[in-house]
Write an enzyme that holds these catalytic residues in place. Sequence first.
Site, mmCIF file in Angstrom:
data_model
loop_
_atom_site.group_PDB
_atom_site.id
_atom_site.type_symbol
_atom_site.label_atom_id
_atom_site.label_comp_id
_atom_site.label_asym_id
_atom_site.label_seq_id
_atom_site.Cartn_x
_atom_site.Cartn_y
_atom_site.Cartn_z
ATOM 1 N N GLY A 17 0.796 -1.238 0.000
ATOM 2 C CA GLY A 17 0.000 0.000 0.000
ATOM 3 C C GLY A 17 0.820 1.276 0.000
ATOM 4 O O GLY A 17 0.252 2.370 0.007
ATOM 5 N N GLY A 18 2.146 1.169 -0.024
ATOM 6 C CA GLY A 18 2.970 2.371 0.046
ATOM 7 C C GLY A 18 3.283 2.998 -1.304
ATOM 8 O O GLY A 18 3.713 4.157 -1.371
ATOM 9 N N ARG A 41 7.112 -3.906 2.481
ATOM 10 C CA ARG A 41 8.470 -4.188 2.962
ATOM 11 C C ARG A 41 9.239 -2.946 3.355
ATOM 12 O O ARG A 41 10.125 -2.979 4.180
ATOM 13 C CB ARG A 41 9.246 -4.953 1.878
ATOM 14 C CG ARG A 41 8.890 -6.420 1.823
ATOM 15 C CD ARG A 41 9.724 -7.187 0.831
ATOM 16 N NE ARG A 41 9.380 -6.887 -0.546
ATOM 17 C CZ ARG A 41 9.959 -7.429 -1.596
ATOM 18 N NH1 ARG A 41 10.933 -8.293 -1.449
ATOM 19 N NH2 ARG A 41 9.571 -7.109 -2.826
ATOM 20 N N ARG A 68 5.475 -12.897 2.052
ATOM 21 C CA ARG A 68 5.938 -14.273 1.835
ATOM 22 C C ARG A 68 6.015 -15.058 3.143
ATOM 23 O O ARG A 68 6.148 -16.277 3.122
ATOM 24 C CB ARG A 68 7.323 -14.259 1.168
ATOM 25 C CG ARG A 68 7.311 -13.602 -0.208
ATOM 26 C CD ARG A 68 8.693 -13.425 -0.766
ATOM 27 N NE ARG A 68 9.472 -12.457 0.011
ATOM 28 C CZ ARG A 68 10.660 -11.991 -0.337
ATOM 29 N NH1 ARG A 68 11.226 -12.427 -1.461
ATOM 30 N NH2 ARG A 68 11.305 -11.124 0.399
ATOM 31 N N SER A 106 15.685 -19.303 -13.362
ATOM 32 C CA SER A 106 16.148 -20.273 -12.364
ATOM 33 C C SER A 106 14.966 -20.636 -11.471
ATOM 34 O O SER A 106 13.941 -19.938 -11.451
ATOM 35 C CB SER A 106 17.266 -19.661 -11.517
ATOM 36 O OG SER A 106 16.748 -18.602 -10.736
ATOM 37 N N TYR A 148 -3.943 -11.198 -18.011
ATOM 38 C CA TYR A 148 -3.441 -12.485 -18.539
ATOM 39 C C TYR A 148 -3.612 -13.611 -17.516
ATOM 40 O O TYR A 148 -3.053 -14.690 -17.683
ATOM 41 C CB TYR A 148 -1.999 -12.374 -19.050
ATOM 42 C CG TYR A 148 -0.967 -11.847 -18.078
ATOM 43 C CD1 TYR A 148 -0.522 -12.625 -16.999
ATOM 44 C CD2 TYR A 148 -0.386 -10.595 -18.255
ATOM 45 C CE1 TYR A 148 0.446 -12.161 -16.122
ATOM 46 C CE2 TYR A 148 0.580 -10.121 -17.369
ATOM 47 C CZ TYR A 148 0.982 -10.913 -16.310
ATOM 48 O OH TYR A 148 1.942 -10.449 -15.444
ATOM 49 N N PRO A 189 -6.367 -5.397 -13.892
ATOM 50 C CA PRO A 189 -5.971 -4.141 -14.554
ATOM 51 C C PRO A 189 -5.166 -4.410 -15.823
ATOM 52 O O PRO A 189 -4.378 -5.351 -15.885
ATOM 53 C CB PRO A 189 -5.075 -3.443 -13.517
ATOM 54 C CG PRO A 189 -5.013 -4.342 -12.321
ATOM 55 C CD PRO A 189 -5.512 -5.690 -12.746
ATOM 56 N N GLY A 190 -5.371 -3.575 -16.807
ATOM 57 C CA GLY A 190 -4.481 -3.518 -17.961
ATOM 58 C C GLY A 190 -3.301 -2.621 -17.611
ATOM 59 O O GLY A 190 -2.923 -2.505 -16.441
HETATM 60 N N1 COA Z 1 15.237 -11.909 -15.074
HETATM 61 C C1 COA Z 1 15.564 -13.163 -14.680
HETATM 62 N N2 COA Z 1 15.750 -13.516 -13.391
HETATM 63 C C2 COA Z 1 15.562 -12.557 -12.463
HETATM 64 C C3 COA Z 1 15.207 -11.238 -12.787
HETATM 65 C C4 COA Z 1 15.044 -10.936 -14.171
HETATM 66 N N3 COA Z 1 14.705 -9.710 -14.565
HETATM 67 N N4 COA Z 1 15.083 -10.527 -11.635
HETATM 68 C C5 COA Z 1 15.353 -11.372 -10.620
HETATM 69 N N5 COA Z 1 15.645 -12.591 -11.131
HETATM 70 C C6 COA Z 1 16.024 -13.773 -10.378
HETATM 71 C C7 COA Z 1 17.371 -13.566 -9.688
HETATM 72 O O1 COA Z 1 18.439 -13.795 -10.560
HETATM 73 C C8 COA Z 1 17.271 -14.591 -8.575
HETATM 74 O O2 COA Z 1 17.524 -15.892 -9.060
HETATM 75 P P1 COA Z 1 18.973 -16.612 -8.794
HETATM 76 O O3 COA Z 1 19.152 -16.607 -7.305
HETATM 77 O O4 COA Z 1 18.812 -17.964 -9.373
HETATM 78 O O5 COA Z 1 19.973 -15.755 -9.496
HETATM 79 C C9 COA Z 1 15.810 -14.573 -8.222
HETATM 80 O O6 COA Z 1 15.117 -13.994 -9.315
HETATM 81 C C10 COA Z 1 15.525 -13.746 -6.999
HETATM 82 O O7 COA Z 1 16.063 -12.460 -7.211
HETATM 83 P P2 COA Z 1 16.094 -11.411 -6.050
HETATM 84 O O8 COA Z 1 16.497 -10.100 -6.592
HETATM 85 O O9 COA Z 1 16.864 -11.974 -4.885
HETATM 86 O O10 COA Z 1 14.539 -11.448 -5.643
HETATM 87 P P3 COA Z 1 13.757 -10.587 -4.627
HETATM 88 O O11 COA Z 1 12.880 -11.507 -3.896
HETATM 89 O O12 COA Z 1 14.561 -9.616 -3.881
HETATM 90 O O13 COA Z 1 12.902 -9.699 -5.661
HETATM 91 C C11 COA Z 1 11.498 -9.507 -7.517
HETATM 92 C C12 COA Z 1 11.733 -10.161 -6.208
HETATM 93 C C13 COA Z 1 12.529 -10.069 -8.454
HETATM 94 C C14 COA Z 1 10.116 -9.898 -8.027
HETATM 95 C C15 COA Z 1 11.662 -7.969 -7.442
HETATM 96 O O14 COA Z 1 11.512 -7.385 -8.702
HETATM 97 C C16 COA Z 1 10.664 -7.365 -6.499
HETATM 98 O O15 COA Z 1 10.777 -7.459 -5.271
HETATM 99 N N6 COA Z 1 9.643 -6.695 -7.043
HETATM 100 C C17 COA Z 1 8.575 -6.111 -6.243
HETATM 101 C C18 COA Z 1 7.892 -5.013 -6.960
HETATM 102 C C19 COA Z 1 7.425 -5.378 -8.328
HETATM 103 O O16 COA Z 1 7.918 -6.269 -8.974
HETATM 104 N N7 COA Z 1 6.433 -4.656 -8.795
HETATM 105 C C20 COA Z 1 5.880 -4.856 -10.106
HETATM 106 C C21 COA Z 1 4.570 -5.488 -10.039
HETATM 107 S S1 COA Z 1 3.814 -5.499 -11.626
#
Ligand code: COA
Length: 285
Positions: A17-18, A41, A68, A106, A148, A189-190
């Site tokens: 919500g931030g 977070r 999580r 991965s 999707y 949402p789109g």
């Molecule tokens: N392409 C491929 N792999 C990716 C990636 C990308 N763009 N971004 C992250 N990863 C992989 C990392 O390499 C890692 O895998 P590995 O350990 O095998 O190398 C794994 O994902 C976790 O990455 P990490 O950065 O530690 O994850 P996190 O839990 O801190 O972050 C995400 C989670 C990746 C989803 C991050 O973008 C996030 O926190 N997003 C929140 C906000 C958001 O996405 N908003 C948009 C909503 S539409």
Amino acid sequence: MFQSNLLAGEVVLITGGGTGLGRAMAERMGALGAKVGVVGRREDPLRETVEAIASAGGTAAWARCDVRDPQSVAAATDAIEAALGPVTALVNNAAGNFLACAEDLSANAFDAVVKIVLHGTFHCTSDLGRRWIARGSKGQVLSIVTTYAWTGSAFVLPSACAKAGVLVMTRSLAVEWATYGIRCNAIAPGPFPTEGAFSRLMPADAHDEALRQVPLGRFGEPAELANLASYLLSPMNAWMTGECVTLDGGEVLKAGQEFSRMTDYPRDELRAGLAMLRPPKSSKT
Ligand code: COA
């Protein structure tokens, strides 16, 4: 259209919500009389959102939460309830996503998204659901999915799998928990130009093409989603459950229609082209 007390009596907990759409919903619902708990977070954006709601005359609280982790969810919900009273509605908005080829993902990358979107939604929904059932009180869950969620999508495999799961969770619990007075709905949402989504999913040079995919010719405005979410959680909407409302300017329909690309041409040009395709009238002699 909305009375300023539309959501009076509601205590809405919004994950993520931030920032972005979560913040837009939090501010709008706060302005419509709900007490709003924002969890996520990062402390700074949560604090700023609460301050914005308070300075507009609303009531809000924040708590750090990693969706999580079920214990983190329970602790954050306890903190919000201690500040605002029993939560009456949950908005599952927190998400994670990135563009990648499926063959490059991965196991950790798949988990990174699915644990936020699917597992996180389950942790929040089951925590609040158990509280509502134990208290004998009604409750509502509104989950933000995506267009999707039912078609799947290339290059966002973890998100597609997770959002499909959230949609099915919505429909399953709508039936299973109706007996407790708990309703579950979703919004798909789109494209909305929030920093979180567009920085990960929309390269700058793809904007024009993306706009062409939207029949109404523009991206969504966060306030529009916030208005829909407010209506869905309001007493005006007490009989809807298990539903997912698409808000995308027609994008998903255009993508699925055989001849929809013809709308990309100026209508006069299109008409002239169609006239050339029309067989000549047979001459009667
Ligand atoms: N392409 C491929 N792999 C990716 C990636 C990308 N763009 N971004 C992250 N990863 C992989 C990392 O390499 C890692 O895998 P590995 O350990 O095998 O190398 C794994 O994902 C976790 O990455 P990490 O950065 O530690 O994850 P996190 O839990 O801190 O972050 C995400 C989670 C990746 C989803 C991050 O973008 C996030 O926190 N997003 C929140 C906000 C958001 O996405 N908003 C948009 C909503 S539409």
